[in-house]
Design an enzyme around this catalytic site. Structure first.
Site, PDB file in Angstrom:
ATOM      1  N   ARG A 177       3.505   2.852  -0.825  1.00  0.00           N
ATOM      2  CA  ARG A 177       4.112   1.519  -0.735  1.00  0.00           C
ATOM      3  C   ARG A 177       3.409   0.685   0.344  1.00  0.00           C
ATOM      4  O   ARG A 177       3.846   0.635   1.497  1.00  0.00           O
ATOM      5  CB  ARG A 177       5.602   1.644  -0.418  1.00  0.00           C
ATOM      6  N   ARG A 179       2.554  -2.522   2.437  1.00  0.00           N
ATOM      7  CA  ARG A 179       3.223  -3.779   2.764  1.00  0.00           C
ATOM      8  C   ARG A 179       2.529  -4.444   3.949  1.00  0.00           C
ATOM      9  O   ARG A 179       1.912  -3.775   4.783  1.00  0.00           O
ATOM     10  CB  ARG A 179       4.708  -3.550   3.113  1.00  0.00           C
TER      11      ARG A 179
END
Length: 377
Positions: A177, A179
């Protein structure tokens, strides 16, 4: 400084950024803003505060002006940036975006520091111009020192946009993930001492919550999470079509036996593709061929199912970590009663990964110690 730093939690979702900062014991929340009704229900359930506020309104901005606080936190969505209009300054560059409202609040209230979080596509949006505009506004218009940004001898901003991306899989959870995290400190408040701050945000978390997906998956899941045979066939046809065109789109089973140390793909608020890219094999007896209400064909015979909301909660650090009572060991996280699975998936998919944010909060506290000439431990 012995007192806790006061923070405001904007575009708050279900409070993952807030919780990451609270876990350090150095920050306390004094104001929140979120406009999704179901997220607000969960936020109020978890924290006792109703965050239903709209950051775009003058009413809310005036409330922030009247609120004494030190740190602004915001997981703002990425919207197209407009260059329309003839006004001077940062308003002209970013009008029509939610970032404009965040920048406006920073401009009006001058917090000591802020942290902004966004999807990693932010750095490539509009061929990098969106991110360049954001950094220019924060540094040149609002006069904040951004970690990872410097100026050359001609005053030009120098930075590597990729250096702002952090991946949850490096912070103790098995989820791929990436980010963007942007952290800034007010030059007006701290003066030239900001140049003594470290130039890189944390890259990892040393202590893992889980070694890989096997550690957190809860096998023998409820039958409702298993895919029907017809659904599996549809996914296979869809994947085959894309493969024939040279695309890598399609469903993914993330815990296949041949994967030595499995991790999930990114959880998404949209649910569908985020769920289909995170299928697992759960060899539960009695599932194959079973008819389940609301499904038009029998359950598949390969044990393929969606991850459960609980498993998503673990991947984001909400369940099994961030809300555990230190005295009793009890996990205090829960959703409001009768909140549908669809909303649970959406809220976890929209959330930050709490262990990542906790490391960012520790880093911010370390920076404050340097800036306030405290004991830098």
């Amino acid at each position: 400084m012995s007192e806790k730093y006061k923070m405001i939690d904007l575009c708050a979702g279900i409070g993952g950024i807030r919780r990451g900062y609270e876990l350090t014991g150095k920050f306390i929340n004094v104001l929140s803003a979120e406009n999704d009704e179901n997220a607000c229900l969960t936020y109020k359930h978890l924290y006792g505060d109703d965050p239903m506020n709209d950051v775009t309104t003058d009413e809310f901005k005036e409330l922030v002006v009247r609120t004494k606080y030190d740190v602004l936190l915001a997981g703002f969505p990425c919207q197209p940036f407009s260059r329309a209009g003839k006004e001077e300054g940062f308003k002209d560059k970013i009008r029509g975006t939610l970032f404009f409202d965040i920048a406006d609040i920073i401009n009006r209230t001058r917090p000591k520091a802020f942290m902004l979080e966004n999807v990693d596509n932010l750095i490539t949006h509009q061929k990098g111009q969106t991110f360049a505009t954001i950094i220019d506004v924060l540094v040149n218009d609002l006069n904040y020192k951004i970690i990872g940004v410097n100026k050359d001898e001609n005053g030009k901003l120098v930075y590597d946009s990729k250096s702002f991306v952090r991946n949850s899989r490096n912070f103790g959870v098995p989820q791929n993930r990436p980010r963007v995290y942007i952290m800034g400190f007010c030059k007006n408040y701290f003066s030239g001492i900001v140049d003594e701050l470290p130039d890189t945000l944390p890259n990892e978390r040393k202590k893992k919550l889980y070694n890989n997906l096997h550690d957190l998956l809860e096998m023998n899941a409820d039958d409702k999470y298993f895919l029907s045979s017809g659904y599996v066939e549809t996914l296979e046809r869809h994947k085959a079509r894309h493969k024939s065109k040279g695309n890598g789109f399609g469903y993914k089973i993330v815990n296949l036996p041949e994967i030595e140390s499995p991790v999930s793909n990114a959880l998404l608020a949209t649910g569908g593709s985020g769920k289909e890219r995170n299928l697992v094999v759960d060899p539960k007896e009695g599932v194959a061929g079973k008819m389940y209400p609301s499904k038009h064909t029998p359950l598949n015979d390969r044990g393929i199912r969606f991850m459960t909301p609980r498993e998503w909660g673990k991947l984001q650090g909400f369940i099994g970590y961030a809300f555990i009572d230190k005295e009793t060991g009890e996990d205090k996280f829960s959703f409001p009663k009768n909140l549908a699975d669809g909303h649970q998936y959406k809220q976890f998919g929209n959330a930050v990964t709490i262990p990542v944010v906790e490391e960012m909060a520790k880093f911010m506290n370390k920076c404050f110690k340097i800036l306030e000439r405290g004991d830098d431990e």
